[in-house]
Write a protein that holds these residues in place. Sequence first.
Motif, PDB file in Angstrom:
ATOM      1  N   ASP A 183       0.848  -1.192   0.000  1.00 15.96           N
ATOM      2  CA  ASP A 183       0.000   0.000   0.000  1.00 15.96           C
ATOM      3  C   ASP A 183       0.882   1.240   0.000  1.00 15.96           C
ATOM      4  OD1 ASP A 183       0.407   0.939   2.913  1.00 15.96           O
ATOM      5  OD2 ASP A 183      -0.204  -1.137   3.163  1.00 15.96           O
ATOM      6  N   SER A 184       0.280   2.368  -0.336  1.00 15.51           N
ATOM      7  CA  SER A 184       1.049   3.594  -0.521  1.00 15.51           C
ATOM      8  C   SER A 184       1.673   4.095   0.773  1.00 15.51           C
ATOM      9  CB  SER A 184       0.166   4.682  -1.136  1.00 15.51           C
ATOM     10  OG  SER A 184      -0.943   4.965  -0.295  1.00 15.51           O
ATOM     11  N   ALA A 185       0.992   3.904   1.905  1.00 14.19           N
ATOM     12  CA  ALA A 185       1.544   4.371   3.175  1.00 14.19           C
ATOM     13  C   ALA A 185       2.790   3.575   3.553  1.00 14.19           C
ATOM     14  CB  ALA A 185       0.487   4.268   4.272  1.00 14.19           C
ATOM     15  N   SER A 186       2.740   2.264   3.405  1.00 18.59           N
ATOM     16  CA  SER A 186       3.909   1.433   3.710  1.00 18.59           C
ATOM     17  C   SER A 186       5.060   1.766   2.760  1.00 18.59           C
ATOM     18  CB  SER A 186       3.548  -0.050   3.605  1.00 18.59           C
ATOM     19  OG  SER A 186       2.529  -0.389   4.519  1.00 18.59           O
ATOM     20  N   TYR A 187       4.726   1.992   1.513  1.00 14.13           N
ATOM     21  CA  TYR A 187       5.728   2.353   0.503  1.00 14.13           C
ATOM     22  C   TYR A 187       6.438   3.648   0.887  1.00 14.13           C
ATOM     23  CZ  TYR A 187       7.358   3.899  -4.132  1.00 14.13           C
ATOM     24  OH  TYR A 187       8.104   4.358  -5.181  1.00 14.13           O
ATOM     25  N   ALA A 188       5.677   4.660   1.228  1.00 15.27           N
ATOM     26  CA  ALA A 188       6.269   5.948   1.592  1.00 15.27           C
ATOM     27  C   ALA A 188       7.063   5.850   2.878  1.00 15.27           C
ATOM     28  CB  ALA A 188       5.172   7.005   1.715  1.00 15.27           C
ATOM     29  N   ALA A 189       6.580   5.073   3.835  1.00 14.71           N
ATOM     30  CA  ALA A 189       7.285   4.923   5.111  1.00 14.71           C
ATOM     31  C   ALA A 189       8.653   4.283   4.910  1.00 14.71           C
ATOM     32  CB  ALA A 189       6.445   4.100   6.080  1.00 14.71           C
ATOM     33  N   LEU A 190       8.744   3.318   4.014  1.00 15.31           N
ATOM     34  CA  LEU A 190      10.030   2.672   3.742  1.00 15.31           C
ATOM     35  C   LEU A 190      10.997   3.647   3.100  1.00 15.31           C
ATOM     36  CD1 LEU A 190       8.673  -0.761   2.493  1.00 15.31           C
ATOM     37  CD2 LEU A 190      10.095  -0.413   4.533  1.00 15.31           C
TER      38      LEU A 190
END
Length: 410
Positions: free
Chosen positions: A249-256
Amino acid sequence: MTTELRVLSGSEWDVWFGCLESAFGGVPIAPETREMYAELTEPDRALGHWDGADCVGTAGAHSFRVAVPGGAVVPAAGITMVSVAATHRRQGLLTAMMRRQLDDVRSWGEPLAVLLASEPGIYGRFGYGAATSEMNLRIDSSRVLLSSPPGTDGVRLRQASPARALDACEAVYGRLAASRPGTPLRQPGWERVPVNDPERGRQGGSALQCVLAERDGEVTGYATYHLRPAWDDAGPKGTVAVRDLMALDSASYAALWRFLFGIDLMSVVECRNRPVDDAVLRLVSDVRRCEVRLRDGLYVRLVELGAALEARTYRTPVDVVMEVEDAFCPWNAGRWRLTADSKGAATCRRTHDDPELALSVKELGAAYLGGVSLSTLAAAGLVRELRPGALAGASSAFSSDIQPWCPHGF
């Protein structure tokens, strides 16, 4: 000079691989990498050219399943470990191996062959078309900021051993693989490739590190990377060398990505192989400081043209007759009618109808995964429109909303 081309026996692997190493410069690979590829090689799908007791040519074919537009997973031969000894160049050995190999792939019932080329000029004459690109990035993380979509702050990040996190990372990879054309679904044993970490391959960096993204107790993404510390008179200027990053998901992607940009003492984030539509370029504050470079990626060869074109779906309805040139695999040559309905399901059959497009199997291979448009190929003079309007319709149908990508070598 007389040589013998034959299927490899397991006991010949060391000599066979030695020929490959010699052809690629003679520097032995790390023992652990050599052991891994010895186990991944399928001897009954590998060929060797022999001059007496000397192996002078090599070619292998892994049993792969590759995602295609629409989410289907298609059997494909992953062509690899191709070499000819310097003493035996320009004597037809490569052509003989390509001929035998494609005949074998056809007999195995695999409609596609795919490869990553050491040199891009080699394989076009055997019908392979460059179907994907990969993006290399070098980002000045000391000056580039990242935006974060809603929910990013709710993602938990956790450091983990790459080996211990392997199952969780592979589960994420498996859920994403079929959604991006060109991605191999990893067969047993191939999960070792992304965590193979010989010291000599680190370029002075740390051992491979891993961070997991979690939401509601579920692993929703991961990144693996090396750290390469460096200093000058002004202070630290280390590099984060990203190896893999995937997220559900986009939130996990950005957090990484935010984690990688924020590691202490590092001022550069470097990535060697990312998809060309990677969303990170939409998160950065200054794309000009990302040093984007593109290069060719996966090459695709349609071995059974009709079966290959029917295996994928199409973005828009299409009904087109193609005159296909294929001198190396003549069973593909001739006129084919490709028809796809509004749901993308296709049939591809021989026809005697007048052709509307003319192209070679190489161009079909380049367009097959949806990353190279037929219109672009036509602008280069490689596809000819024989009926007005046929090119635009076919080009739209072959396109993919998600750019194709092969995330790792083989």
